[in-house]
Design an enzyme around this catalytic site. Sequence first.
Site, short mmCIF file in Angstrom:
data_model
loop_
_atom_site.label_atom_id
_atom_site.label_comp_id
_atom_site.label_asym_id
_atom_site.label_seq_id
_atom_site.Cartn_x
_atom_site.Cartn_y
_atom_site.Cartn_z
N LEU A 37 -60.98 -5.89 -18.35
CA LEU A 37 -59.73 -5.76 -17.61
C LEU A 37 -59.47 -4.26 -17.51
CD1 LEU A 37 -57.15 -8.37 -19.01
CD2 LEU A 37 -57.95 -8.19 -16.65
N ASP A 38 -59.15 -3.75 -16.33
CA ASP A 38 -58.90 -2.31 -16.23
C ASP A 38 -57.61 -1.95 -16.98
OD1 ASP A 38 -56.54 -2.22 -14.46
OD2 ASP A 38 -57.89 -2.98 -12.92
N MET A 39 -57.43 -0.68 -17.24
CA MET A 39 -56.34 -0.25 -18.12
C MET A 39 -54.96 -0.51 -17.51
SD MET A 39 -56.45 3.93 -17.92
CE MET A 39 -55.04 4.06 -19.05
N PHE A 40 -54.90 -0.70 -16.20
CA PHE A 40 -53.62 -0.94 -15.55
C PHE A 40 -53.32 -2.43 -15.40
CE2 PHE A 40 -55.26 3.13 -13.84
CZ PHE A 40 -54.30 3.96 -14.39
#
Length: 249
Positions: A117-120
């Site tokens: 999952l990307d950091m955002f």
Amino acid sequence: MPDNSHENPQNQKEETRLQAFLAHCGVASRRASEKIILDGRVTVNGNVVTELGTKVTPKDTVCVDGKKVSLEEKKRYVLLYKPLGYVCTQSDEKGRPCAVDILKESYKERLYNVGRLDMFSHGAIIFTNDGDFAARLSHPSAEIEKEYIVESSLPLPRYLAEDFKKGVRVEGIFYKAKDAEELNSHRMRVVLVEGKNREIRRVFENAGVSIRNLCRVRIGNIELEDLEPGQFRELNEREVQGLLKLCKN
């Protein structure tokens, strides 16, 4: 739990391929272990090994980045609600917090994430030290559903959900959701089975939509339910077997 006895070095007297050994030690999935070997980070009995065909036994001394690794008897399967701002890597050169660090005080085993999952983005992500389990779930041919709730800053274009289900081409890459449903003017439910890099964000950006919040609420048969950001729980045997049964590979 998954029956990996046919490939588990603990159940064999014969030699095992190095990447399989590393996976069973909880270093990384087999595919990721192959890169670690090719990068020259692995030694066997003091010698750097970069050949993927190398075979070892539990009696050999295997080190990764100078640290000895050993077979782990306890297989772990952990669901984490990844908070915003965390990255899905074992370490980060930019000093950003890693999701796996949340688990380190509770588990002595070396766990790694299945997928990303990307950091955002925030929400469900599974950690394990079972290389075979990770490899099956993360392979695109498994077609495991991942469900997301997406919130936009501005009203959603009326055509976006239907277009996403039919398929959208962005900069030469084809993106297609298994399902997409507009929940209200600013919220959409999206189900993916492949999950190309930043797929939802690219499709929304292509439609001129800015994403305010992106949360993964389900992986296969596993839902976030009552977990809060930063909380985690172990999957039970029924849940693990249920995930494996959903795999089409």
